[in-house]
Design an enzyme around this catalytic site. Structure first.
Site, PDB file in Angstrom:
ATOM      1  N   GLY A  45     -55.533  56.847  27.002  1.00 12.68           N
ATOM      2  CA  GLY A  45     -54.110  57.040  27.237  1.00 12.68           C
ATOM      3  C   GLY A  45     -53.703  57.147  28.694  1.00 12.68           C
ATOM      4  O   GLY A  45     -52.580  56.784  29.059  1.00 12.68           O
ATOM      5  N   ASP A  76     -53.290  55.746  31.734  1.00 11.58           N
ATOM      6  CA  ASP A  76     -53.344  54.405  32.314  1.00 11.58           C
ATOM      7  C   ASP A  76     -52.336  54.209  33.442  1.00 11.58           C
ATOM      8  O   ASP A  76     -52.124  53.102  33.905  1.00 11.58           O
ATOM      9  CB  ASP A  76     -53.128  53.344  31.235  1.00 11.58           C
ATOM     10  CG  ASP A  76     -51.788  53.506  30.525  1.00 11.58           C
ATOM     11  OD1 ASP A  76     -51.080  54.497  30.775  1.00 11.58           O
ATOM     12  OD2 ASP A  76     -51.453  52.629  29.712  1.00 11.58           O
ATOM     13  N   LYS A  89     -49.322  39.901  32.254  1.00  8.90           N
ATOM     14  CA  LYS A  89     -48.532  40.383  31.124  1.00  8.90           C
ATOM     15  C   LYS A  89     -47.570  41.447  31.631  1.00  8.90           C
ATOM     16  O   LYS A  89     -47.864  42.200  32.558  1.00  8.90           O
ATOM     17  CB  LYS A  89     -49.408  40.935  30.005  1.00  8.90           C
ATOM     18  CG  LYS A  89     -50.153  42.206  30.356  1.00  8.90           C
ATOM     19  CD  LYS A  89     -50.812  42.797  29.122  1.00  8.90           C
ATOM     20  CE  LYS A  89     -51.490  44.114  29.463  1.00  8.90           C
ATOM     21  NZ  LYS A  89     -52.036  44.782  28.265  1.00  8.90           N
ATOM     22  N   GLN A 109     -50.595  52.891  18.158  1.00  7.40           N
ATOM     23  CA  GLN A 109     -51.790  52.423  18.860  1.00  7.40           C
ATOM     24  C   GLN A 109     -53.051  53.085  18.327  1.00  7.40           C
ATOM     25  O   GLN A 109     -54.133  52.493  18.328  1.00  7.40           O
ATOM     26  CB  GLN A 109     -51.644  52.696  20.354  1.00  7.40           C
ATOM     27  CG  GLN A 109     -52.832  52.259  21.201  1.00  7.40           C
ATOM     28  CD  GLN A 109     -52.999  50.756  21.240  1.00  7.40           C
ATOM     29  OE1 GLN A 109     -52.248  50.059  21.888  1.00  7.40           O
ATOM     30  NE2 GLN A 109     -54.001  50.254  20.532  1.00  7.40           N
TER      31      GLN A 109
END
Length: 336
Positions: free
Chosen positions: A235, A237, A69, A140
């Site tokens: 968060g 990442d 992705k 989110q």
């Protein structure tokens, strides 16, 4: 060759949080059993635009699906009338190499990220936990709350915090019951949604904390966290991101989605570089807890942390489920 295609609207109709929770838990278990491969992440910062993109990929030998992705976050898009968060997901058949499905990645990512936070909280938090703090009020964060309320129905209080602007939490909290109904079909009338005016006080009251911000400096101090708290750190990442005091990780039982990714680009990254912990301090993967291979929480007073950097494996497993359930639905098929 016909390939399934799903835009965001189609995914919103088909995908239910309870199903995503099951898929995410299954992938974590499969990973703990050594049936998956996570390929290196590619990231790029568009510094002049305050934007970022990343490419994540992997292969699940158990279900014979692989793919990738590509996600992008361009905050200035809101001023242009475009979505700030967008992407494409491509799922491939592991037995033939042929594409199985092409679909919007942003909604699947939001659903499975919320599910990851909730699956870990359900596995590591104290069973009697009923108070949740969500740090961050971006879109989110709604998926964090929806997944947590689905996975842990005894949650009765949700503290909503926006660290950059505490006042923003007031309208956000007021809208949460309606958003839970609209987005997830949840009746949250029995849940209190409380806007945070004092973050330290709210952290001290929370049994479960989910962080979902873009912070690069700690927002939660070690001194604020009470014994027995569970934190799902979502968060951080990418390299350089950091949401919580590294001393929290030093004093906690830490589980991760992927050890290498978390040490290099997760909440663990700066804690390791700062000497607060070593790689060996990580107790294991969350899938090992779900399988009963490791105990997870061993006492009511332990602080537990789940560090998640995000796995394309989760997205691919969700995509596979969507494609299989759609079958020969011609409304979602394209010719390549």
């Amino acid at each position: 060759m016909k390939v399934s295609f799903f835009d965001r609207a189609a995914l919103e109709q088909r995908l239910k949080m309870a199903d995503v929770l099951d898929v995410v838990g299954g992938v974590y278990k499969s990973k703990a059993e050594g049936k998956t491969v996570v390929w290196p992440t590619v990231t790029h910062n568009f510094e002049d635009r305050g934007a970022v993109m990343d490419i994540r990929s992997g292969y699940d030998r158990g279900s014979e699906v692989y793919g990738a992705k590509l996600l992008a976050t361009f905050p200035e898009n809101e001023k242009r009338g475009f979505p700030p968060f967008s992407g494409i997901l491509v799922a491939m058949d592991g037995t033939t190499g042929l594409p199985k499905g092409i679909m919007d990645a942003s909604f699947i990512t939001s659903m499975r990220t919320g599910a990851a936070a909730a699956v870990s909280a359900r596995a590591l938090a104290r069973p009697e936990s009923d108070t949740l703090l969500v740090l961050g009020t971006g879109r989110q964060s709604l998926f964090m709350i929806g997944a947590a309320l689905t996975a842990i129905p005894n949650i009765k209080t949700v503290y909503c915090a926006e660290p950059m602007n505490l006042d923003a939490a007031k309208p956000y909290a007021a809208a949460c019951p309606q958003r839970m109904q609209e987005m997830f079909g949840l009746d949250a009338s029995g849940v209190q949604f409380i806007p945070v005016s004092d973050l330290a006080e709210s952290v001290g009251k929370a049994d479960i904390i989910i962080t979902i911000t873009r912070a690069t400096k700690p927002l939660i101090s070690r001194d604020w966290v009470k014994p027995g708290t569970h934190l799902s750190c979502i968060g951080a990442d990418m390299p350089g991101k950091e949401e919580v005091d590294p001393a929290i990780l030093r004093d906690a039982v830490v589980y991760v989605d992927d050890v290498d990714q978390c040490v290099n680009a997760g909440e663990c990254e700066l804690a390791v570089k700062g000497g607060y912990m070593t790689r060996e301090h990580i107790s294991g993967q969350i899938g090992e807890v779900l399988l009963g291979m490791k105990k997870g929480r061993t006492s009511a007073d332990e602080i537990t942390v789940f560090d998640a950097t995000g796995l394309a494996l989760l997205d691919l497993a969700v995509a596979k489920k969507i494609v299989e359930e759609a079958g020969d639905d011609l409304a979602h098929t394209i010719e390549l």
